[in-house]
Structure formats: C-alpha cells, structure tokens
Scaffold this active site. Sequence first.
Site, PDB file in Angstrom:
ATOM      1  N   HIS A   1      -3.975   3.569   2.655  1.00  0.00           N
ATOM      2  CA  HIS A   1      -3.525   2.719   1.559  1.00  0.00           C
ATOM      3  C   HIS A   1      -4.326   1.439   1.464  1.00  0.00           C
ATOM      4  O   HIS A   1      -4.309   0.756   0.446  1.00  0.00           O
ATOM      5  CB  HIS A   1      -2.037   2.370   1.723  1.00  0.00           C
TER       6      HIS A   1
ATOM      7  N   HIS B   1      -4.739  -7.368   5.398  1.00  0.00           N
ATOM      8  CA  HIS B   1      -5.276  -6.241   4.624  1.00  0.00           C
ATOM      9  C   HIS B   1      -5.571  -6.704   3.201  1.00  0.00           C
ATOM     10  O   HIS B   1      -5.270  -7.850   2.848  1.00  0.00           O
ATOM     11  CB  HIS B   1      -4.272  -5.085   4.644  1.00  0.00           C
TER      12      HIS B   1
END
Length: 267
Positions: A64, A95
């Site tokens: 993801h 992230h």
Amino acid sequence: SGAHFDYGNPKDWPKDYPSCGGMRQSPINIQLQDVGMIEPGQQPVYRNRYGAKPKRMTITNNGHTVQLTGEWQKGYTPTISGGPLNGTYQFSELHFHWGSNNFVGSEHLINNHSFPIEMHIVHWKETYGNKTEATKHPNGLAVLGYLMSIHKSPNRGLKMMQMGFQHIVEPSRSTKIDPFPLSFFDPNVSRQKTARYFTYPGSLTTPPCSESVTWLLSVRLGNIATHQLDSLRRLRLSNHDNHNNRPTQQLNGRSVSSYLEIQFSNA
Ligand code: SG4
Ligand code: ZN
C-alpha cells in the site's frame, strides 16, 4: 492482520472495515476560511530527538506504500509532544501517499488543492504501552503530515530510502538501509519563518480506519524532486494500484484549528 484492500473502490472499505464508515474519518479538505485562529500563548508541537541517528533502519513495501522503520538506542527514539497533544508520542513509522500524476497524490487537500505527495510520520502515545493498544483509543495516535511540493533539489531522507528501492519493488519485500536521522526529511528549501500547522481529530486513512488519530498537518511544505516521485511510482502496489491516496471524507461537524509552527528540542 491480512488486510486486503485497494484504492480502486475505497467507498467499499466499510463493508469489511466498519470504522471506515465512521464520523471522524480522514483525510479531509481543509477550507482555510473555516480554520480557527491561533490562540496566543499556545505552545507549539515539539519534535524531540529527530536528530538522533538510529542503529538500524528498514524499508518495506507493504503493498500500500513504502514504509520506514528504525531502531534507536534506548531513550533515543524520536518523540513529539506539545500543541494539542497531551503527553508524549513515540515514533512508529513513516510512509508516503502519491498519485498517478503530479496533479494529484496528497490525501489532505487545502482549499481543494492537491499536492503531489504527502508524508505521514506516525506516533503512538507512550502511556498506552504499544501502538496496537494506542490505536484503540481516541487520542492514541498522532500523525505529522507533510504536504510536499516539487522542487529541483531532492528530499534528503527519501534519497536515503531510494538506495534500497531496487530490493522492494514487489509487495511484502523489506530491506535494511543505511541509518540516518529523521531530520533528513526536513525541507532543504527556503525556511518559512511564520509556518503554521493544522490540527483536527481523525482516523487512519487506510483500513481499519481506526478513529484514534490527532492529525497535525504542516504547511511548512516539504520538497521532493520529480525523479523521486517517479521512483515511488515504480514500486508495485497490491492490485496494480497506481495511487494510494484515499479520497477526502466528510467533516461531520469537526473543527480544524491552526497552531504555532512545529519546533525542535534537543534535536
Ligand atoms: C500505511 O499503509 C502504513 O504503512 C501503515 O503502517 C499505516 O497504518 C497506514 O498507512 C495508515 O496510516 O497515517 N495513512 S495513516 O493514517 O500506522 C498504521 C503500518 O501498517 C496503523 C505499520
Ligand atoms: Zn498515511
């Protein structure tokens, strides 16, 4: 946790993850005319030990996004505190969210304006003992979000991560990289003096969409070079996703406040 979801149909997430249909979901569009004023005397958010170099660093393609984790010597894990936060929150991972082209990509919008990339630095409240437990509480997590703009000079932190990208092109791959302090992610472009940030109560932007996040969104914009965005787009995500930004969610009566800029202490 076997989380299977993709960005093709984010409206379907609540079927498998009920919280994703909740009332304090993220991201949101921040309308500047609706943002509360900075109250005088409010303390800024402090970032502690963002200058400390960890013993080890790992990057992971989790299908993801690409995620960065680290192991610091005891007592040296970076933390944030102050501003709207009660207590101290420890760094967990960071992230990125990006789009299929440079006109889209950020999860949060400002006056409906998208940025090409958004970095999330996830922290959990120390008094809950661990991140899993913290995620069950409405004030358990604090995510620092940076809306980043394209610049000719590369982002120094992402540059360090890119050295390992060849090993994590496929989902579920991890690799060690040369350790560096999180302060490498700070923008190396002009330092705006009067930066502020926005804060509001929200959720994780991916399933299970836990409503446990105090969001702190910096308008002291980070910078990234176009070739760095391209290197993120070459990482394969699950279900052939070419973007990983959730659409904005309803405010449902929440208010967004503006605070003083994010500062460093013993960095
Ligand atoms: C990304 O998928 C991270 O890799 C996840 O981190 C993170 O979940 C998820 O995004 C949601 O975080 O800041 N966008 S967000 O709301 O931090 C968590 C892990 O899977 C729980 C460790
Ligand atoms: Zn995120």
